[in-house]
Structure formats: C-alpha cells, structure tokens
Design an enzyme around this catalytic site. Structure first.
Site, PDB file in Angstrom:
ATOM      1  N   LYS A 108       0.807  -1.192   0.126  1.00 31.51           N
ATOM      2  CA  LYS A 108       0.021  -0.078  -0.058  1.00 31.51           C
ATOM      3  C   LYS A 108       0.950   1.123  -0.058  1.00 31.51           C
ATOM      4  O   LYS A 108       1.900   1.273   0.866  1.00 31.51           O
ATOM      5  CB  LYS A 108      -0.940  -0.034   1.405  1.00 31.51           C
ATOM      6  CG  LYS A 108      -1.931   1.152   1.508  1.00 31.51           C
ATOM      7  CD  LYS A 108      -2.601   0.916   2.557  1.00 31.51           C
ATOM      8  CE  LYS A 108      -3.887   2.044   3.060  1.00 31.51           C
ATOM      9  NZ  LYS A 108      -4.329   1.809   4.341  1.00 31.51           N
ATOM     10  N   SER A 183      -9.046   2.366   2.985  1.00 29.74           N
ATOM     11  CA  SER A 183      -7.939   2.895   2.134  1.00 29.74           C
ATOM     12  C   SER A 183      -7.200   1.937   1.513  1.00 29.74           C
ATOM     13  O   SER A 183      -6.639   2.537   0.288  1.00 29.74           O
ATOM     14  CB  SER A 183      -7.285   3.978   2.795  1.00 29.74           C
ATOM     15  OG  SER A 183      -6.628   3.251   3.919  1.00 29.74           O
ATOM     16  N   SER A 207     -10.182  -0.373   6.803  1.00 25.47           N
ATOM     17  CA  SER A 207      -9.318  -0.001   5.594  1.00 25.47           C
ATOM     18  C   SER A 207      -8.487  -1.314   4.977  1.00 25.47           C
ATOM     19  O   SER A 207      -8.018  -1.250   3.868  1.00 25.47           O
ATOM     20  CB  SER A 207      -8.456   0.939   5.924  1.00 25.47           C
ATOM     21  OG  SER A 207      -8.931   2.091   5.737  1.00 25.47           O
TER      22      SER A 207
END
Length: 507
Positions: A108, A183, A207
């Site tokens: 990420k 996210s 997330s």
C-alpha cells in the site's frame, strides 16, 4: 449534476472485464510458491515475471499499481535464484531463515517503501519518495519477499473508495463500475485481480477489511500494538494508535498466519500463533446486524443469507452450536467510532485536524473554500476528503457522555462473551461493493468495520463466494484481544467450506 465533481466513466465500462488467469503460477499461495522456489521446481525470476505480466495485463483496467519497480524486482529475483543455487544448508535452513524467499509482494502506497512514492494521493506530496522501509515492510523483505510496487489509496487514507487526484480512481476487478474499497483499495483490487499474491494494509475503520470484502480476498486486522504502524502516512495522533492496526492481505488463507508472524517481529510472542486450534472446542456466536439506526443502511438480504449459511455449515460440519446474539449498543457504532477517533491522548494532546493533513507541510486547508473550488473544477482534493474536512468542522468539541457510556458497556459485554475461546461472525458491510462514488450517499455504513477497531479486537475478513450480481460476499470473524490465532483458524475452515477467492476473469 453532482457527478460533474467526480471522474467521468468510460462508456464501455459495462462490457469490459478482466481476462482469466492463464499462468498456473498465479494460482498458488505464497507458501506454495516459496516451497517450489526453495526446491528449485520453479525459479523466483519465473514467478516474479508471471506477476509482472499479470499486472501489465490487468492494471490498465483496474488502476491498482501506481508505481512499479519491475526491473529491480526481476534483478532481486535473479539474486534469489543464485543464492538458492549456492546454498549448502538445505531447504530447511532457507525455510527457517527466509520463509518468503523469492515471493512477490505488493505494498500500500501509504507505507514507506524505500525509493517509492509516499504520498497517499495528495497532490502537494507529489515527488515525495520514501527513504526507509516501514517496519513490517522491512520484515517481509528480510524474510525474502520481493516488492513489485505500490498500490493506490483513498486521499489521506480516510475514505472507503480509493480515488485521488494524483493517481486517479481504482476499480473492482469483478465489476469495473464498482469500488474496490479503501483505504487499502489498490491492494484489494490487485489481489482480487490475481496481480499479487500477498500484500500489506493498515486499518483504522475497515481499511483492510472493506477492500478484502469487496474484492473477494482475505485480510486480517491484528490486535492493536502487535504489528508496528510506524512510517505510514498520515501519522496517527491523539489516541488513534489504539485503533490502528497493520496486517496481511492475501488471496489464500494459509498465507495469513505466516505473514503475521513475520510482520509482528518480536511481538509475535504476544500471540499464540503456534497453538493448534480445535474448532470443535470453540464457542461460536453470530450477530446478524447492528440494529436500527437512521444513519446505517439495513444489511442486504444476500449478506444476511450468507451469514446464515456459514452458521448452518459450521453446525453441520463440526457439531457445534452457533448462538445468535445482539447488542443494542451496536446501533451507535458510527457515533462511537467518530467520538473515540477524536479523543486527545492521555496527556491531553489533541488530534491533528484533517484540514491540517490536507495542507500537508503548508497551511491548513479551508474545506468550504475547497468545496467552492471543487464546484469549479479547481480543487486539488476529492469530494470525500473535502466532506471529511467539513464534517470535522461541525463535530461537537466535547464528547457525548452517553456515547462514552454505550462504548464502555459494549466493550464489557463483548469481552465477557468472547473470553479466550469465543468467536463471532458479523457482516463486513451493509451490501456488496457499491458503484463508484455511491458511498457519498451512505457515509456511515463503514461503521460495521469501524466499531471493531474501537473495541480493539482482532478480526479476519473471509470471502464466501460470489453473490447475485457476481460480486464477492464475505463475513468478519472476530475474537477476543490477542486471540488472533482463533480467527485465522476459522478463515482456513471457511476457505475450504466456501471455496475462497474466485478468478474474476472466469465469471
């Protein structure tokens, strides 16, 4: 009219779909790949090249990888193959020292990965490059994993759709008109598309779990404090460290536990990860929904049905009794999450305002001004980021005593229910992956994941096949604090019972 604020949709979106997986290497778990690489049944170069090819095939459709390091990854894979050729200690030595040797990894973009962008989609951070590795990234690399690149996030990691004005919008591999979550949406999308086998995410309100749910893969939100959350952007403030967890994301359940062992480093001793779990000796519970609250959408029938099927299958296979329970305090899930996310730390140091994060190293942004600019197409910020800033402006300065009371009561009841041998099932969201931008109209539904953060419990997100629209179904599996090994064991069972990840190109 309102959608003029957003990204345009390509007219042929409904017809386009991902190609099916053609290389069998892409259908092996990380543990299987590592074993084959150690045994010289396949080279690391072959494996990394297979994933590079797949990313080049699917990324133009899903926009999950925002910056690759393919050339460096292939060089590192060649070095792995050379190391294996020269190793004299045998396969067991390599497995013990480098359990992920030669296996590709995605990261990420909110995590520092040395030499890669470190922006979380903020235009003002364009050009910011990480100079170090975040601790869990460093541990995975030290275990032999090879990063392929970094994946997209929502702007500043505070929304359930991975969209920003630096990298654009990421799409769901099962339906390009649907969101991949956020996210960690780039991670979820890439894993679901078979462009990665293991990844890393962080979770303060869902997330990890929402992207894993929407993209049909596995993810684990660890007990807080076990895996380091340092060198992520944005930094936590106030008491947010209590609710933020870093954890593994992957396509195959068998990779969760070994990844968590590696990512936790010395803190792995806090968990009972080497303890064999007998599912027949666990106590199981099912919570069908959060109850009635005008802020929350009702849970869809197909998600209620699949959770009932999990209960029925578990009872039939293991001979256990799954008790249905309800907690009236859950109806205040969003209010509890929102209240506790805004609390100052124990020394009274306040939360860093979201408007300050939007301004990065410059002055704080004015959300109302950014809204006006957005209406004229001039703002650098997405509507969700502006909305978060606006909501912060109208938030009461003093927390509600009633909400604090509801949280404390819920915490006590849940901890008493679970103990050290209890597990409960809970919906991952109110519905399957929504269409792009639709979460703006159902802002609070992430509370189904967010409440688990505030309770500080470990939870594994498990895929349960595809629903009526060909979109992934799933469920959260929750256990008591530090009992991560229980939910990971249940994940292995559910993968066998319901089939785990499905190739989106084969639909």
């Amino acid at each position: 009219m309102i959608f003029q604020f957003f990204s345009p949709r390509r007219p042929d979106e409904t017809e386009r779909k991902l190609p099916p997986v053609s290389n069998p290497l892409l259908l092996l778990s990380a543990m299987q790949l590592a074993k084959k690489i150690r045994r010289k049944e396949v080279s690391s170069v072959e494996v990394v090249q297979a994933y590079v090819d797949r990313i080049q095939e699917v990324n133009p459709l899903v926009n999950a990888v925002v910056k690759d390091r393919f050339a460096a990854a292939l060089q590192e894979a060649a070095q792995v193959d050379k190391l294996i050729e020269e190793e004299t200690g045998g396969e067991e030595v390599l497995e013990d020292r480098l359990p992920l040797l030669g296996v590709p990894l995605s990261v990420k973009e909110a995590f520092a990965l040395q030499g890669m962008p470190f922006t979380t989609g903020l235009i003002s951070r364009r050009g910011v490059v990480a100079t170090v590795d975040a601790p869990p990234v460093a541990l995975l690399k030290r275990a032999g994993a090879i990063p392929l690149g970094v994946t997209n996030t929502s702007e500043l990691c505070m929304w359930l759709e991975s969209h920003n004005h630096l990298y654009g919008i990421t799409k769901n591999p099962y339906n390009l008109e649907r969101i991949p979550g956020g996210s960690s949406g780039g991670e979820g999308s890439l894993l679901g598309a078979a462009g990665s086998v293991i990844g890393i995410g962080a979770d303060i309100g869902g997330s990890i779990r929402m992207p894993c749910f929407f993209n049909g893969v596995f993810g684990h939100k660890t007990t807080p404090g076990v895996v380091s959350c340092e060198n992520q952007h944005p930094n936590f403030s106030g008491r947010q460290e209590e609710y933020l967890s870093t954890g593994p994301m992957c396509r195959y359940a068998e990779d969760l536990l070994p990844m968590l062992k590696i990512m936790a480093g010395p803190n792995a001793n806090m968990l009972s990860l080497n303890t064999k779990v007998d599912l027949k000796k666990l106590r199981f519970f099912s919570i069908p929904h959060a109850g009635s609250n005008p802020l929350l959408s009702p849970v869809s029938k197909e998600l209620l049905d699949i959770q009932r099927k999990v209960v029925a299958r578990l009872e039939a296979d293991l001979g256990v009794k799954v008790q249905e329970v309800r907690f009236p305090e859950l109806r205040y899930s969003f209010q509890i999450w929102d209240t506790y996310m805004g609390l100052p730390d124990y020394e009274g140091k306040p939360i860093v305002p979201f408007a300050t994060l939007m301004g990065d190293s410059g002055p704080p942004k004015w959300p109302l001004w950014e809204l006006l600019k957005r209406m004229m197409g001039k703002s650098d910020h997405t509507m969700p980021a502006i909305l978060v800033g606006l909501m912060e402006m109208i938030k009461p300065s003093k927390p509600s005593a009633f909400i604090i009371q509801q949280k404390e009561k819920l915490q006590k009841e849940v901890e008493e229910l679970l103990g050290t041998d209890g597990v409960f099932f809970y919906p991952s969201h109110t519905r399957v992956a929504p269409r792009h931008h639709h979460p703006l109209f159902r802002i609070y539904d992430f509370a189904y994941t967010g409440i688990i953060n505030i309770l500080g419990l470990p939870v594994t997100q498990c895929p349960l096949g595809l629903g009526e629209e060909g979109l992934p179904l799933g469920v959260q599996v929750v256990a008591g604090k530090l009992q991560d090994h229980l939910t990971l064991a249940v994940a292995l069972y559910l993968e066998k019972a319901f089939g785990g990840w499905r190739d989106p190109g084969a639909k």
